[in-house]
Scaffold this motif. Structure first.
Motif, PDB file in Angstrom:
ATOM      1  N   THR A 167     -10.499 -33.729 -92.114  1.00 42.07           N
ATOM      2  CA  THR A 167      -9.292 -34.113 -92.809  1.00 42.07           C
ATOM      3  C   THR A 167      -8.750 -33.048 -93.473  1.00 42.07           C
ATOM      4  O   THR A 167      -7.543 -32.804 -93.392  1.00 42.07           O
ATOM      5  CB  THR A 167      -9.695 -35.307 -93.874  1.00 42.07           C
ATOM      6  OG1 THR A 167     -10.622 -36.103 -93.366  1.00 42.07           O
ATOM      7  CG2 THR A 167      -8.606 -35.734 -94.345  1.00 42.07           C
ATOM      8  N   HIS A 168      -9.322 -32.061 -94.495  1.00 43.71           N
ATOM      9  CA  HIS A 168      -8.822 -31.150 -94.790  1.00 43.71           C
ATOM     10  C   HIS A 168      -9.139 -29.775 -94.611  1.00 43.71           C
ATOM     11  O   HIS A 168     -10.510 -29.814 -94.340  1.00 43.71           O
ATOM     12  CB  HIS A 168      -8.557 -31.162 -96.653  1.00 43.71           C
ATOM     13  CG  HIS A 168      -7.981 -32.547 -96.909  1.00 43.71           C
ATOM     14  ND1 HIS A 168      -6.812 -33.024 -96.947  1.00 43.71           N
ATOM     15  CD2 HIS A 168      -8.892 -33.551 -97.558  1.00 43.71           C
ATOM     16  CE1 HIS A 168      -6.668 -34.109 -97.488  1.00 43.71           C
ATOM     17  NE2 HIS A 168      -7.680 -34.660 -97.879  1.00 43.71           N
ATOM     18  N   VAL A 169      -8.734 -28.715 -94.808  1.00 45.19           N
ATOM     19  CA  VAL A 169      -9.034 -27.139 -94.874  1.00 45.19           C
ATOM     20  C   VAL A 169      -8.700 -26.462 -96.185  1.00 45.19           C
ATOM     21  O   VAL A 169      -7.794 -26.621 -96.634  1.00 45.19           O
ATOM     22  CB  VAL A 169      -8.489 -26.692 -93.537  1.00 45.19           C
ATOM     23  CG1 VAL A 169      -9.002 -25.112 -93.704  1.00 45.19           C
ATOM     24  CG2 VAL A 169      -8.812 -27.223 -92.239  1.00 45.19           C
ATOM     25  N   VAL A 170      -9.989 -25.853 -96.563  1.00 43.45           N
ATOM     26  CA  VAL A 170      -9.857 -24.885 -97.595  1.00 43.45           C
ATOM     27  C   VAL A 170     -10.084 -23.660 -97.077  1.00 43.45           C
ATOM     28  O   VAL A 170     -11.410 -23.312 -96.745  1.00 43.45           O
ATOM     29  CB  VAL A 170     -10.619 -25.183 -98.854  1.00 43.45           C
ATOM     30  CG1 VAL A 170     -10.492 -24.203-100.156  1.00 43.45           C
ATOM     31  CG2 VAL A 170     -10.174 -26.732 -99.362  1.00 43.45           C
ATOM     32  N   HIS A 171      -9.136 -22.738 -96.936  1.00 46.04           N
ATOM     33  CA  HIS A 171      -9.560 -21.481 -96.366  1.00 46.04           C
ATOM     34  C   HIS A 171      -9.808 -20.277 -97.569  1.00 46.04           C
ATOM     35  O   HIS A 171      -8.762 -19.667 -98.143  1.00 46.04           O
ATOM     36  CB  HIS A 171      -8.353 -20.987 -95.564  1.00 46.04           C
ATOM     37  CG  HIS A 171      -8.686 -19.789 -94.595  1.00 46.04           C
ATOM     38  ND1 HIS A 171      -9.943 -19.262 -94.126  1.00 46.04           N
ATOM     39  CD2 HIS A 171      -7.606 -18.974 -94.122  1.00 46.04           C
ATOM     40  CE1 HIS A 171      -9.390 -17.975 -93.712  1.00 46.04           C
ATOM     41  NE2 HIS A 171      -8.262 -17.870 -93.608  1.00 46.04           N
ATOM     42  N   CYS A 172     -11.160 -20.077 -97.592  1.00 45.28           N
ATOM     43  CA  CYS A 172     -11.419 -18.919 -98.600  1.00 45.28           C
ATOM     44  C   CYS A 172     -11.862 -17.545 -98.010  1.00 45.28           C
ATOM     45  O   CYS A 172     -11.783 -16.594 -98.767  1.00 45.28           O
ATOM     46  CB  CYS A 172     -12.649 -19.441 -99.677  1.00 45.28           C
ATOM     47  SG  CYS A 172     -12.471 -21.122-100.497  1.00 45.28           S
ATOM     48  N   ALA A 173     -12.338 -17.619 -96.746  1.00 42.75           N
ATOM     49  CA  ALA A 173     -12.777 -16.428 -96.045  1.00 42.75           C
ATOM     50  C   ALA A 173     -11.637 -15.550 -96.136  1.00 42.75           C
ATOM     51  O   ALA A 173     -10.530 -15.614 -96.008  1.00 42.75           O
ATOM     52  CB  ALA A 173     -13.182 -16.688 -94.781  1.00 42.75           C
TER      53      ALA A 173
ATOM     54  N   ARG B 276      -4.983 -30.782 -85.245  1.00 43.90           N
ATOM     55  CA  ARG B 276      -6.171 -31.620 -85.306  1.00 43.90           C
ATOM     56  C   ARG B 276      -6.463 -32.243 -86.604  1.00 43.90           C
ATOM     57  O   ARG B 276      -7.302 -33.403 -86.601  1.00 43.90           O
ATOM     58  CB  ARG B 276      -7.410 -30.736 -84.897  1.00 43.90           C
ATOM     59  CG  ARG B 276      -7.538 -30.450 -83.449  1.00 43.90           C
ATOM     60  CD  ARG B 276      -7.889 -31.683 -82.627  1.00 43.90           C
ATOM     61  NE  ARG B 276      -7.944 -31.177 -81.301  1.00 43.90           N
ATOM     62  CZ  ARG B 276      -8.800 -30.966 -80.463  1.00 43.90           C
ATOM     63  NH1 ARG B 276     -10.081 -30.704 -80.945  1.00 43.90           N
ATOM     64  NH2 ARG B 276      -8.614 -30.841 -79.201  1.00 43.90           N
ATOM     65  N   THR B 277      -6.078 -31.990 -87.717  1.00 42.80           N
ATOM     66  CA  THR B 277      -6.325 -32.640 -89.084  1.00 42.80           C
ATOM     67  C   THR B 277      -5.198 -33.410 -89.474  1.00 42.80           C
ATOM     68  O   THR B 277      -3.959 -33.192 -89.392  1.00 42.80           O
ATOM     69  CB  THR B 277      -6.700 -31.645 -89.968  1.00 42.80           C
ATOM     70  OG1 THR B 277      -5.638 -30.921 -90.614  1.00 42.80           O
ATOM     71  CG2 THR B 277      -7.825 -30.572 -89.697  1.00 42.80           C
ATOM     72  N   SER B 278      -5.445 -34.357 -90.327  1.00 41.29           N
ATOM     73  CA  SER B 278      -4.284 -35.159 -91.042  1.00 41.29           C
ATOM     74  C   SER B 278      -4.121 -34.753 -92.382  1.00 41.29           C
ATOM     75  O   SER B 278      -3.315 -35.429 -92.965  1.00 41.29           O
ATOM     76  CB  SER B 278      -4.844 -36.689 -90.912  1.00 41.29           C
ATOM     77  OG  SER B 278      -6.090 -36.916 -91.656  1.00 41.29           O
ATOM     78  N   GLY B 279      -4.712 -34.043 -92.994  1.00 45.60           N
ATOM     79  CA  GLY B 279      -4.567 -33.656 -94.544  1.00 45.60           C
ATOM     80  C   GLY B 279      -4.167 -32.125 -94.844  1.00 45.60           C
ATOM     81  O   GLY B 279      -3.362 -31.728 -94.118  1.00 45.60           O
ATOM     82  N   ARG B 280      -4.778 -31.723 -95.666  1.00 43.96           N
ATOM     83  CA  ARG B 280      -4.226 -30.507 -96.286  1.00 43.96           C
ATOM     84  C   ARG B 280      -4.673 -29.074 -95.990  1.00 43.96           C
ATOM     85  O   ARG B 280      -6.042 -29.277 -95.606  1.00 43.96           O
ATOM     86  CB  ARG B 280      -3.963 -30.693 -97.890  1.00 43.96           C
ATOM     87  CG  ARG B 280      -3.143 -32.010 -98.415  1.00 43.96           C
ATOM     88  CD  ARG B 280      -3.073 -32.156 -99.960  1.00 43.96           C
ATOM     89  NE  ARG B 280      -2.172 -33.006-100.107  1.00 43.96           N
ATOM     90  CZ  ARG B 280      -1.850 -33.368-101.610  1.00 43.96           C
ATOM     91  NH1 ARG B 280      -2.181 -32.911-102.487  1.00 43.96           N
ATOM     92  NH2 ARG B 280      -0.594 -34.213-101.723  1.00 43.96           N
TER      93      ARG B 280
END
Length: 317
Positions: free
Chosen positions: A64-70, A102-106
């Protein structure tokens, strides 16, 4: 809801995963080192920046969501401009494009104040500050911000944002704060004037809390946010807090600043002096206006961090 977290074995990413799980949010972990994640859970290898597009699209399945910390951080002194661009720009662009499809969220991109200012900047920064990065790391983080926002905009979406952070503290931290902590854990007398700048910091837990807030807030995302502890504190106060935790005497000498500045200039260290004494304050008012609460006891947390380090305890703050 299912959240993909990249860089999950990193200093901040691991704590983001922890907070999401405590909030009973389903998490998929993506790391260049999935073998470090242990058994169980939903874990995947993070594709290289030049991997086929299908690898990134597959990573987004059921997300749904992605948090990109890398990221490649500025404590990597041997990193080249090309290294920073591959890790912080190219990888971000590929992930954001796949997520937008591909995702619907943030999409939350963890950025840095170095995407906006150099180490010798003096003043207060917020979302209105015009970015002027001064180092390869800062330029790559700014370009990463642009790539993430443009990837979503090209799909007609506005649910991506860059979360800009000041130096983050916590057990296992690196960079300048780690150096300052080692310095505090000595009995050496230190000239107070050399550490006269005022700085914004953020606890690792507070940074992860800001991510959780941005994922769950009903308010539409803005393109950029700043997060930090409040208030900003003098570097001398940071040293004092750490020395209390280590049980060390304070020993800050009242040598006049003008004398120290002249000595630094004569030794060819004038620029280093300017960086050490610069006041750099982040204003997180926008994020706070949307319901986020910053950490307010920075000195107490720094003291406790040093106390636990002295005891050899590794639990994070």
């Amino acid at each position: 809801m299912k959240v993909l977290v990249t860089g999950a074995t990193g200093f901040i990413g691991g704590f983001v995963v922890r907070q999401l799980r405590e909030a009973r949010i389903d998490v998929r972990i993506a790391s260049r080192h999935p073998e470090q994640l242990g058994a169980g859970g939903d874990a995947a290898r993070l594709p290289e920046p030049d991997a086929p597009a299908e690898h990134f699209l597959t990573l987004m399945k059921d997300i749904t969501h992605v948090v990109h910390c890398a990221a490649l951080n500025n404590d990597q002194t041997s990193a080249t401009d090309a290294d920073f661009r591959a890790a912080n720009v190219a990888l971000t662009e590929r992930l954001a494009h796949a997520a937008a499809i591909r995702t619907s969220g943030r999409f939350i991109y963890l950025s840095s104040i170095r995407a906006v200012i150099g180490a010798d900047f003096r003043g207060t920064i917020d979302e209105r500050t015009v970015p002027a990065p001064q180092c390869a790391y800062g330029r790559s983080k700014r370009e990463g911000e642009i790539m993430a926002l443009e990837a979503y905009a090209s799909s007609g979406r506005a649910d991506a944002t860059a979360l800009r952070l000041p130096p983050v503290y916590g057990a296992g931290m690196k960079g300048n704060l780690a150096t300052l902590m080692r310095l505090a854990d000595t009995a050496l007398p230190l000239p107070a004037a050399a550490f006269s700048g005022v700085r914004s910091l953020i606890a690792r837990e507070a940074a992860a809390g800001a991510v959780l807030h941005l994922l769950t807030s009903p308010v539409p995302l803005r393109p950029v946010y700043f997060a930090s502890d409040l208030p900003a504190i003098p570097i001398t106060t940071i040293i004092e807090a750490l020395r209390r935790g280590f049980g060390r005497p304070l020993r800050l000498l009242p040598i006049p600043a003008a004398l120290m500045r002249r000595a630094a200039s004569l030794l060819g260290k004038g620029k280093a002096w300017d960086r050490m004494t610069a006041t750099q304050i982040c204003d997180p008012s926008l994020l706070m206006s949307e319901g986020w609460t910053p950490e307010a006891d920075t000195t107490g947390r720094l003291t406790e961090m040093a106390r636990l380090a002295k005891l050899g305890q590794a639990q994070p703050l």
